[in-house]
Structures are given as structure tokens and as C-alpha cells.
Design a protein around this motif. Structure first.
Motif, PDB file in Angstrom:
ATOM      1  N   LYS A  66      24.227 -28.725  23.894  1.00  0.00           N
ATOM      2  CA  LYS A  66      24.517 -28.985  22.757  1.00  0.00           C
ATOM      3  C   LYS A  66      23.564 -29.741  22.202  1.00  0.00           C
ATOM      4  O   LYS A  66      23.405 -29.340  20.499  1.00  0.00           O
ATOM      5  N   TYR A  67      22.600 -30.682  22.604  1.00  0.00           N
ATOM      6  CA  TYR A  67      21.913 -31.368  22.143  1.00  0.00           C
ATOM      7  C   TYR A  67      20.949 -30.859  22.598  1.00  0.00           C
ATOM      8  O   TYR A  67      19.151 -31.328  22.192  1.00  0.00           O
ATOM      9  N   GLN A  68      20.456 -29.323  22.771  1.00  0.00           N
ATOM     10  CA  GLN A  68      19.223 -28.616  23.002  1.00  0.00           C
ATOM     11  C   GLN A  68      18.656 -27.608  21.475  1.00  0.00           C
ATOM     12  O   GLN A  68      19.652 -26.924  21.297  1.00  0.00           O
ATOM     13  N   SER A  69      17.039 -28.327  22.262  1.00  0.00           N
ATOM     14  CA  SER A  69      17.018 -27.220  20.416  1.00  0.00           C
ATOM     15  C   SER A  69      15.709 -26.678  21.531  1.00  0.00           C
ATOM     16  O   SER A  69      14.725 -27.059  21.826  1.00  0.00           O
ATOM     17  N   ILE A  70      15.311 -25.317  20.256  1.00  0.00           N
ATOM     18  CA  ILE A  70      14.204 -25.170  20.658  1.00  0.00           C
ATOM     19  C   ILE A  70      12.727 -25.953  19.880  1.00  0.00           C
ATOM     20  O   ILE A  70      13.093 -24.991  18.912  1.00  0.00           O
ATOM     21  N   LEU A  71      12.166 -26.275  20.543  1.00  0.00           N
ATOM     22  CA  LEU A  71      10.776 -26.752  19.907  1.00  0.00           C
ATOM     23  C   LEU A  71       9.779 -25.952  19.810  1.00  0.00           C
ATOM     24  O   LEU A  71       9.038 -25.775  21.345  1.00  0.00           O
ATOM     25  N   VAL A  72       8.612 -26.047  19.357  1.00  0.00           N
ATOM     26  CA  VAL A  72       7.447 -25.382  19.074  1.00  0.00           C
ATOM     27  C   VAL A  72       6.928 -26.682  19.213  1.00  0.00           C
ATOM     28  O   VAL A  72       7.417 -27.752  17.685  1.00  0.00           O
ATOM     29  N   VAL A  73       5.952 -26.856  20.133  1.00  0.00           N
ATOM     30  CA  VAL A  73       4.886 -28.576  19.261  1.00  0.00           C
ATOM     31  C   VAL A  73       2.873 -27.928  19.744  1.00  0.00           C
ATOM     32  O   VAL A  73       3.131 -27.591  19.922  1.00  0.00           O
ATOM     33  N   ASP A  74       2.718 -27.840  18.437  1.00  0.00           N
ATOM     34  CA  ASP A  74       1.548 -27.564  17.964  1.00  0.00           C
ATOM     35  C   ASP A  74       1.031 -28.691  18.129  1.00  0.00           C
ATOM     36  O   ASP A  74       1.020 -30.024  17.176  1.00  0.00           O
ATOM     37  N   VAL A  75      -0.835 -28.910  19.173  1.00  0.00           N
ATOM     38  CA  VAL A  75      -0.869 -30.356  18.808  1.00  0.00           C
ATOM     39  C   VAL A  75      -2.496 -30.319  17.906  1.00  0.00           C
ATOM     40  O   VAL A  75      -3.477 -30.274  18.761  1.00  0.00           O
ATOM     41  N   ASP A  76      -2.620 -29.017  17.850  1.00  0.00           N
ATOM     42  CA  ASP A  76      -4.138 -28.439  17.502  1.00  0.00           C
ATOM     43  C   ASP A  76      -4.185 -28.341  15.534  1.00  0.00           C
ATOM     44  O   ASP A  76      -4.436 -27.001  15.828  1.00  0.00           O
ATOM     45  N   GLY A  77      -3.383 -28.610  14.873  1.00  0.00           N
ATOM     46  CA  GLY A  77      -3.118 -28.422  13.667  1.00  0.00           C
ATOM     47  C   GLY A  77      -3.629 -28.508  12.414  1.00  0.00           C
ATOM     48  O   GLY A  77      -4.827 -29.746  13.119  1.00  0.00           O
TER      49      GLY A  77
ATOM     50  N   LYS B 254      24.589  -8.293  23.839  1.00  0.00           N
ATOM     51  CA  LYS B 254      25.723  -9.487  24.587  1.00  0.00           C
ATOM     52  C   LYS B 254      25.973 -10.049  25.893  1.00  0.00           C
ATOM     53  O   LYS B 254      26.283 -11.297  25.893  1.00  0.00           O
ATOM     54  N   GLU B 255      25.054  -9.370  26.993  1.00  0.00           N
ATOM     55  CA  GLU B 255      24.663 -10.622  28.159  1.00  0.00           C
ATOM     56  C   GLU B 255      22.752 -10.094  28.282  1.00  0.00           C
ATOM     57  O   GLU B 255      22.396  -8.655  28.217  1.00  0.00           O
ATOM     58  N   GLY B 256      22.493 -11.046  28.845  1.00  0.00           N
ATOM     59  CA  GLY B 256      21.143 -11.459  28.917  1.00  0.00           C
ATOM     60  C   GLY B 256      19.945 -12.429  28.646  1.00  0.00           C
ATOM     61  O   GLY B 256      20.692 -13.242  29.066  1.00  0.00           O
ATOM     62  N   THR B 257      18.995 -11.994  28.016  1.00  0.00           N
ATOM     63  CA  THR B 257      18.298 -13.823  28.249  1.00  0.00           C
ATOM     64  C   THR B 257      17.206 -13.148  26.837  1.00  0.00           C
ATOM     65  O   THR B 257      16.637 -11.769  26.225  1.00  0.00           O
ATOM     66  N   VAL B 258      16.630 -14.298  26.074  1.00  0.00           N
ATOM     67  CA  VAL B 258      15.744 -14.244  25.191  1.00  0.00           C
ATOM     68  C   VAL B 258      14.430 -14.821  25.699  1.00  0.00           C
ATOM     69  O   VAL B 258      14.209 -16.252  25.982  1.00  0.00           O
ATOM     70  N   THR B 259      13.342 -14.751  25.690  1.00  0.00           N
ATOM     71  CA  THR B 259      12.214 -15.671  25.710  1.00  0.00           C
ATOM     72  C   THR B 259      11.241 -15.587  24.587  1.00  0.00           C
ATOM     73  O   THR B 259      11.098 -14.739  24.276  1.00  0.00           O
ATOM     74  N   VAL B 260      11.568 -17.192  24.722  1.00  0.00           N
ATOM     75  CA  VAL B 260      10.554 -17.437  23.368  1.00  0.00           C
ATOM     76  C   VAL B 260       9.324 -17.734  24.291  1.00  0.00           C
ATOM     77  O   VAL B 260       9.016 -18.372  24.812  1.00  0.00           O
TER      78      VAL B 260
ATOM     79  N   ASP C 180      17.370 -22.053  15.151  1.00  0.00           N
ATOM     80  CA  ASP C 180      18.106 -21.547  14.205  1.00  0.00           C
ATOM     81  C   ASP C 180      18.009 -19.931  13.721  1.00  0.00           C
ATOM     82  O   ASP C 180      18.045 -19.108  13.510  1.00  0.00           O
ATOM     83  N   GLN C 181      16.502 -20.358  14.209  1.00  0.00           N
ATOM     84  CA  GLN C 181      15.756 -18.514  13.838  1.00  0.00           C
ATOM     85  C   GLN C 181      15.713 -17.501  14.754  1.00  0.00           C
ATOM     86  O   GLN C 181      16.146 -16.687  15.172  1.00  0.00           O
ATOM     87  N   ILE C 182      15.868 -18.125  16.004  1.00  0.00           N
ATOM     88  CA  ILE C 182      15.883 -17.775  17.541  1.00  0.00           C
ATOM     89  C   ILE C 182      17.512 -17.053  17.966  1.00  0.00           C
ATOM     90  O   ILE C 182      17.598 -16.367  18.210  1.00  0.00           O
ATOM     91  N   GLU C 183      19.164 -17.805  16.891  1.00  0.00           N
ATOM     92  CA  GLU C 183      20.005 -17.687  16.353  1.00  0.00           C
ATOM     93  C   GLU C 183      20.209 -16.246  16.138  1.00  0.00           C
ATOM     94  O   GLU C 183      20.888 -15.464  16.243  1.00  0.00           O
ATOM     95  N   ALA C 184      19.681 -16.318  15.421  1.00  0.00           N
ATOM     96  CA  ALA C 184      19.639 -15.085  13.930  1.00  0.00           C
ATOM     97  C   ALA C 184      18.640 -13.776  14.681  1.00  0.00           C
ATOM     98  O   ALA C 184      19.602 -12.736  14.361  1.00  0.00           O
TER      99      ALA C 184
ATOM    100  N   TYR D 171      11.891  -7.120  20.142  1.00  0.00           N
ATOM    101  CA  TYR D 171      10.964  -7.910  20.089  1.00  0.00           C
ATOM    102  C   TYR D 171      10.837  -8.571  18.312  1.00  0.00           C
ATOM    103  O   TYR D 171      10.898  -7.637  17.461  1.00  0.00           O
ATOM    104  N   GLU D 172      10.272  -9.656  18.256  1.00  0.00           N
ATOM    105  CA  GLU D 172      10.028  -9.873  16.763  1.00  0.00           C
ATOM    106  C   GLU D 172       9.016 -11.289  17.018  1.00  0.00           C
ATOM    107  O   GLU D 172       8.778 -12.004  18.292  1.00  0.00           O
ATOM    108  N   GLU D 173       8.864 -12.015  15.661  1.00  0.00           N
ATOM    109  CA  GLU D 173       7.784 -12.828  16.185  1.00  0.00           C
ATOM    110  C   GLU D 173       7.799 -13.115  14.888  1.00  0.00           C
ATOM    111  O   GLU D 173       8.323 -12.962  13.796  1.00  0.00           O
ATOM    112  N   ILE D 174       7.824 -14.965  15.150  1.00  0.00           N
ATOM    113  CA  ILE D 174       7.594 -16.355  14.102  1.00  0.00           C
ATOM    114  C   ILE D 174       7.104 -16.896  13.775  1.00  0.00           C
ATOM    115  O   ILE D 174       6.139 -16.897  15.098  1.00  0.00           O
ATOM    116  N   GLN D 175       6.419 -16.868  12.250  1.00  0.00           N
ATOM    117  CA  GLN D 175       5.140 -17.062  12.184  1.00  0.00           C
ATOM    118  C   GLN D 175       5.702 -18.964  11.877  1.00  0.00           C
ATOM    119  O   GLN D 175       6.102 -18.894  10.406  1.00  0.00           O
ATOM    120  N   LEU D 176       4.187 -19.688  11.533  1.00  0.00           N
ATOM    121  CA  LEU D 176       4.750 -20.944  11.328  1.00  0.00           C
ATOM    122  C   LEU D 176       3.276 -21.082  11.165  1.00  0.00           C
ATOM    123  O   LEU D 176       2.545 -21.233  11.380  1.00  0.00           O
TER     124      LEU D 176
END
Length: 209
Positions: free
Chosen positions: A184-195, A84-90, A72-76, A54-59
Motif C-alpha cells: 500500500k505504501y510502496q511507490s516506485i521512485l526515481v532518484v537522480d543524484v546528478d541533476g 494479466k500475469e507476469g512482471t514489469v521491470t523498471v 502512476d506512469q508504470i500502472e498506466a 516496452y516503453e520509456e518514460i522521460q523525466l
């Protein structure tokens, strides 16, 4: 039947179905994986150790509706976890911030903003925006007077909540051979609607290593 009983036991102990399957499935045979006109036959003997990470990313987000690519952060984090085999939940930890998988292209980002803000205009007479009528929790420190002072600092942001509900607040990506299996063209996006705000994104990896 033995596999089913083991899976049922692991789920009853609190594991998600995918984590239980990964933990129980020590030996797997994949046959007939088709790629184009060729067929690959693969036999795997898997003796994986169950793991979680478990980790947290701050934006720090921008004004209004802003979109960020965190692939890139999730891949790292996946690489660091040694899964090796599993899932990542964001997961977004905020009710006005979404997590979505799509293409990160500047003109598409503009389209995303225009479409959702036209679909859910910020200045409609939403009930949630009537800040003076919001009812506070009964155990709010300092009582109702303190609650009234606090709610005066809150944003008028009903549209942000509604857009976040439409876009969703989490994504689950499969991991195989130590890497996320996305397009290939899928990115993991964060969308803030209240910044602008400081935002936290939770990342949980479950699987075998």
C-alpha cells in the motif's frame, strides 16, 4: 520432467526464467491461499498468450539530488499492455540515476537526501573527479585532443555514481490479475543524484495476456 524440459528450452532461446515459466505454465492450480484467519481455495485454468511490451518514460530532473514518484506512469503502462500475469521491470538508463521502491513522503525524501549525501560527501578527493586524468576510448572521434575537450564538459560527480550503486538501478514488480502486486505504501521512485538533466527510464513488461 516435460515441464522442466520445456522451461530449459525457452530459457535457451533467450527468455528470462520468469518469462519462460509464464509462457509454459498454461494450467495452474493455486490451493490454500491464506488471508488472515480465512483460507481461500482457488482453481485457475490459464490459457495465456505470451507477450512483451516496452516503453520509456522521460523525466526532467531538478538540481542536486531529486526524487520522483513514477508509480502512476508504470500502472498506466501495465494497464495498456493488457498483461494479466507476469512482471514489469523498471530500469534507469543512467549510471547516476536510481530506481527504488519505498514510501513517497516529503520528510522521508529529505532524510534520503541528507543520509546519502552525508554517507558519500560530494567533495571528497575521489579519483573519478580528476577529469584531466580520465583516459578516453582509443576510437574517440578526433583522437585524444577531442577527448580532452569533451571531458572538460563532464561533471564532477563520483558521489552520484556511488549513491546510485547503493540504491540500485532497477526494480522488478510482479503482475497478477492485470495489476502490480506491491504494498500500500510502496511507490516506485526515481532518484537522480546528478541533476538537472533529461532522464530516460526503461519499462519492460513480460508475461501472459
Amino acid at each position: 520432467m516435460k515441464m522442466f524440459a520445456l522451461l530449459s528450452l525457452l530459457v535457451s532461446l533467450g527468455l528470462t526464467p520468469s518469462a519462460a515459466f509464464c509462457c509454459a505454465n498454461f494450467h495452474r492450480r493455486d490451493v490454500g491461499l491464506t488471508t488472515g484467519s480465512r483460507t481461500r481455495v482457488r482453481s485457475l485454468q490459464m490459457g495465456l498468450e505470451f507477450m512483451t511490451h516496452y516503453e520509456e518514460i522521460q523525466l526532467g530532473t531538478d538540481h542536486g539530488m531529486s526524487v520522483f514518484d513514477i508509480t502512476d506512469q508504470i500502472e498506466a503502462i501495465v494497464a495498456k499492455s493488457s498483461c494479466k500475469e507476469g512482471t514489469v521491470t523498471v530500469l534507469s538508463k543512467h549510471s547516476t540515476v536510481s530506481v527504488s521502491i519505498n514510501e513517497m513522503e516529503s520528510r522521508l525524501v529529505d532524510d534520503i537526501r541528507q543520509y546519502f549525501l552525508s554517507l558519500v560527501p560530494p567533495h571528497r578527493p575521489y579519483l573519478h573527479n580528476d577529469i584531466d586524468y580520465r583516459v578516453g576510448p582509443s576510437d574517440w572521434p578526433g583522437g585524444d585532443e577531442a577527448w580532452r575537450e569533451f571531458r572538460r564538459t563532464q561533471p564532477v560527480n563520483t558521489h552520484s555514481h556511488l549513491i546510485a550503486m547503493m540504491l540500485g538501478t532497477s526494480e522488478c514488480i510482479p503482475i497478477s490479475d492485470g495489476a502490480m502486486k506491491k504494498g500500500k505504501y510502496q511507490s516506485i521512485l526515481v532518484v537522480d543524484v546528478d541533476g538537472p538533466k533529461s532522464r530516460g527510464i526503461a519499462v519492460q513488461i513480460t508475461g501472459g495476456k
